[in-house]
Design an enzyme around this catalytic site. Structure first.
Site, PDB file in Angstrom:
ATOM      1  N   TYR A   1      -2.214  -2.137  10.358  1.00 51.38           N
ATOM      2  CA  TYR A   1      -2.160  -2.262   8.888  1.00 51.38           C
ATOM      3  C   TYR A   1      -0.789  -1.808   8.384  1.00 51.38           C
ATOM      4  O   TYR A   1      -0.150  -2.489   7.569  1.00 51.38           O
ATOM      5  CB  TYR A   1      -3.285  -1.408   8.287  1.00 51.38           C
ATOM      6  CG  TYR A   1      -3.416  -1.446   6.781  1.00 51.38           C
ATOM      7  CD1 TYR A   1      -4.080  -2.496   6.146  1.00 51.38           C
ATOM      8  CD2 TYR A   1      -2.903  -0.420   5.983  1.00 51.38           C
ATOM      9  CE1 TYR A   1      -4.220  -2.519   4.760  1.00 51.38           C
ATOM     10  CE2 TYR A   1      -3.049  -0.429   4.608  1.00 51.38           C
ATOM     11  CZ  TYR A   1      -3.706  -1.480   3.995  1.00 51.38           C
ATOM     12  OH  TYR A   1      -3.851  -1.495   2.623  1.00 51.38           O
TER      13      TYR A   1
ATOM     14  N   SER B   1       0.846  -1.204   0.000  1.00 54.03           N
ATOM     15  CA  SER B   1       0.000   0.000   0.000  1.00 54.03           C
ATOM     16  C   SER B   1       0.874   1.243   0.000  1.00 54.03           C
ATOM     17  O   SER B   1       2.051   1.184   0.401  1.00 54.03           O
ATOM     18  CB  SER B   1      -0.877   0.002   1.261  1.00 54.03           C
ATOM     19  OG  SER B   1      -1.440   1.273   1.480  1.00 54.03           O
TER      20      SER B   1
HETATM   21  N1  LIG Z   1      -8.447  -0.758  -2.573  1.00 56.33           N
HETATM   22  C1  LIG Z   1      -7.478   0.075  -2.268  1.00 56.33           C
HETATM   23  O1  LIG Z   1      -7.635   1.306  -2.396  1.00 56.33           O
HETATM   24  C2  LIG Z   1      -6.149  -0.451  -1.799  1.00 56.33           C
HETATM   25  C3  LIG Z   1      -5.102   0.465  -1.631  1.00 56.33           C
HETATM   26  C4  LIG Z   1      -3.858  -0.011  -1.202  1.00 56.33           C
HETATM   27  C5  LIG Z   1      -3.681  -1.364  -0.958  1.00 56.33           C
HETATM   28  N2  LIG Z   1      -4.724  -2.227  -1.116  1.00 56.33           N
HETATM   29  C6  LIG Z   1      -4.475  -3.644  -0.846  1.00 56.33           C
HETATM   30  O2  LIG Z   1      -4.888  -4.405  -1.958  1.00 56.33           O
HETATM   31  C7  LIG Z   1      -5.367  -5.680  -1.540  1.00 56.33           C
HETATM   32  C8  LIG Z   1      -6.766  -5.913  -2.107  1.00 56.33           C
HETATM   33  O3  LIG Z   1      -7.595  -4.840  -1.698  1.00 56.33           O
HETATM   34  P1  LIG Z   1      -9.128  -4.733  -2.158  1.00 56.33           P
HETATM   35  O4  LIG Z   1      -9.500  -3.306  -2.086  1.00 56.33           O
HETATM   36  O5  LIG Z   1      -9.355  -5.508  -3.407  1.00 56.33           O
HETATM   37  O6  LIG Z   1      -9.819  -5.480  -0.926  1.00 56.33           O
HETATM   38  P2  LIG Z   1     -11.209  -6.280  -0.851  1.00 56.33           P
HETATM   39  O7  LIG Z   1     -11.643  -6.192   0.575  1.00 56.33           O
HETATM   40  O8  LIG Z   1     -12.154  -5.831  -1.910  1.00 56.33           O
HETATM   41  O9  LIG Z   1     -10.759  -7.760  -1.169  1.00 56.33           O
HETATM   42  C9  LIG Z   1      -9.895  -8.427  -0.290  1.00 56.33           C
HETATM   43  C10 LIG Z   1      -9.799  -9.864  -0.691  1.00 56.33           C
HETATM   44  O10 LIG Z   1      -9.010 -10.549   0.304  1.00 56.33           O
HETATM   45  C11 LIG Z   1      -9.743 -11.686   0.758  1.00 56.33           C
HETATM   46  N3  LIG Z   1      -9.387 -12.046   2.123  1.00 56.33           N
HETATM   47  C12 LIG Z   1      -9.492 -11.289   3.247  1.00 56.33           C
HETATM   48  N4  LIG Z   1      -9.124 -12.029   4.318  1.00 56.33           N
HETATM   49  C13 LIG Z   1      -8.754 -13.250   3.845  1.00 56.33           C
HETATM   50  C14 LIG Z   1      -8.288 -14.447   4.446  1.00 56.33           C
HETATM   51  N5  LIG Z   1      -8.120 -14.544   5.784  1.00 56.33           N
HETATM   52  N6  LIG Z   1      -8.012 -15.498   3.655  1.00 56.33           N
HETATM   53  C15 LIG Z   1      -8.182 -15.447   2.315  1.00 56.33           C
HETATM   54  N7  LIG Z   1      -8.639 -14.344   1.693  1.00 56.33           N
HETATM   55  C16 LIG Z   1      -8.927 -13.257   2.456  1.00 56.33           C
HETATM   56  C17 LIG Z   1     -11.211 -11.255   0.623  1.00 56.33           C
HETATM   57  O11 LIG Z   1     -12.073 -12.367   0.637  1.00 56.33           O
HETATM   58  C18 LIG Z   1     -11.149 -10.559  -0.735  1.00 56.33           C
HETATM   59  O12 LIG Z   1     -11.155 -11.517  -1.771  1.00 56.33           O
HETATM   60  C19 LIG Z   1      -5.316  -5.674  -0.010  1.00 56.33           C
HETATM   61  O13 LIG Z   1      -4.142  -6.318   0.430  1.00 56.33           O
HETATM   62  C20 LIG Z   1      -5.272  -4.183   0.328  1.00 56.33           C
HETATM   63  O14 LIG Z   1      -4.625  -3.926   1.561  1.00 56.33           O
HETATM   64  C21 LIG Z   1      -5.946  -1.809  -1.534  1.00 56.33           C
END
Ligand SMILES: NC(=O)c1ccc[n+]([C@@H]2O[C@H](COP(=O)([O-])OP(=O)(O)OC[C@H]3O[C@@H](n4cnc5c(N)ncnc54)[C@H](O)[C@@H]3O)[C@@H](O)[C@H]2O)c1
Length: 271
Positions: A156, A143
């Site tokens: 986080y 991130s």
């Molecule tokens: N969306 C953003 O703006 C953003 C920004 C920076 C970083 N990220 C990172 O990108 C990644 C994806 O983010 P997103 O926005 O798609 O999130 P999201 O919440 O839409 O999806 C997260 C995914 O992780 C899975 N997950 C969560 N806990 C789990 C577990 N214990 N075992 C297996 N799967 C699990 C969920 O089921 C889902 O498929 C994350 O690591 C997040 O920290 C996202």
């Protein structure tokens, strides 16, 4: 095709960025292994990919459980015979004051965001060094929080910084084995997190105006853009990269403060 016949595991492939990564990797020729806790949601993604002629295989897996990670790797090798790529994308978000953060909060966030990615990296790397030809590419989804922070994000941020730290160590340790490890650090993307942010704002318009002031490109990142950067890191286009933390944030962390409000376009300091 950038990933033709490469076997790529993508965690968190049931929602958000992971779905887009799975679809784009499959379109680039990868055999994608979709991992998340809900097999129903994974099967929907798998069906969409196979309907378009791609190859996908769903494995129900909680990334915070080491037995599940071992099972994910065993099933992948049994099905496809090798592992060429891993994307540690599964993650839980966290916003709560540092002073109120409990041991349970810490263990939940660290368990998924750091421990899960650490041990899945280890299990996949063991396969990558012993398969023929040896090697592979591992991408950690961290991130912009690995560059700067916000209030309420301590566990986080600890987890995401930890991903960068262990990835550099593994990149150094396994470079000669042709295992590359890189971190991709997204800014604000259009996934469910954006809906949560809008829901907490006084109005959507106000929310968009605030974020536009803090993102030089004045827009959100679309999931497919992060998926494209992931494909680059998995592919042979990026063979010179290992141990990097690449920031994909539309300029957010390059901007010192939100947009200058007083219109001082030219300041002549020569008085
Ligand atoms: N969306 C953003 O703006 C953003 C920004 C920076 C970083 N990220 C990172 O990108 C990644 C994806 O983010 P997103 O926005 O798609 O999130 P999201 O919440 O839409 O999806 C997260 C995914 O992780 C899975 N997950 C969560 N806990 C789990 C577990 N214990 N075992 C297996 N799967 C699990 C969920 O089921 C889902 O498929 C994350 O690591 C997040 O920290 C996202």
């Amino acid at each position: 095709m950038l990933l033709k016949d490469k076997v790529v595991i993508i965690t968190g492939a049931s929602k958000g960025l992971g779905v887009s990564m799975a679809e784009v990797c499959a379109a680039e020729g990868a055999k994608v292994v979709l991992a998340a806790r809900s097999i129903e949601q994974l099967k929907e993604v798998e069906n969409r990919i196979t309907t378009k002629g791609g190859v996908a295989y769903s494995v129900q897996c909680d990334v915070s459980k080491l037995d599940d990670l071992q099972m994910l790797v065993d099933k992948t090798v049994a099905k496809f015979g090798a592992i060429h790529g891993l994307v540690n994308n599964a993650g839980v978000n966290y916003v709560k004051a540092f002073l109120d953060t409990t041991e349970n909060d810490w263990e939940r966030v660290i368990g998924v965001d750091l421990k899960g990615s650490f041990f899945l990296t280890q299990l996949c790397a063991r396969e990558m060094v012993k398969q023929t030809p040896k090697g592979g590419s591992i991408v950690q989804i961290a991130s912009v929080h690995t560059y700067a922070s916000l209030p309420g994000a301590a566990p986080y941020d600890a987890a995401k910084h930890g991903m960068v730290g262990f990835s550099k160590a593994v990149a150094v340790e396994l470079a000669k084995e042709k295992v590359r490890v890189n971190v991709l650090s997204p800014g604000l993307c259009r996934t469910e997190i954006w809906n949560d942010i809008v829901a907490a704002a006084p109005s959507e318009k106000e929310c968009i105006a605030f974020w536009n002031a803090n993102i030089p490109a004045e827009r959100l990142i679309e999931p497919e853009e992060i998926a494209n950067a992931t494909v680059f890191l998995l592919s042979d286009l990026s063979t010179s990269l290992t141990g990097s933390n690449i920031i994909a944030d539309l300029g957010m962390t390059s901007q010192l403060i939100s947009k200058e409000p007083y219109g001082s376009k030219v300041i002549d300091g020569d008085r």
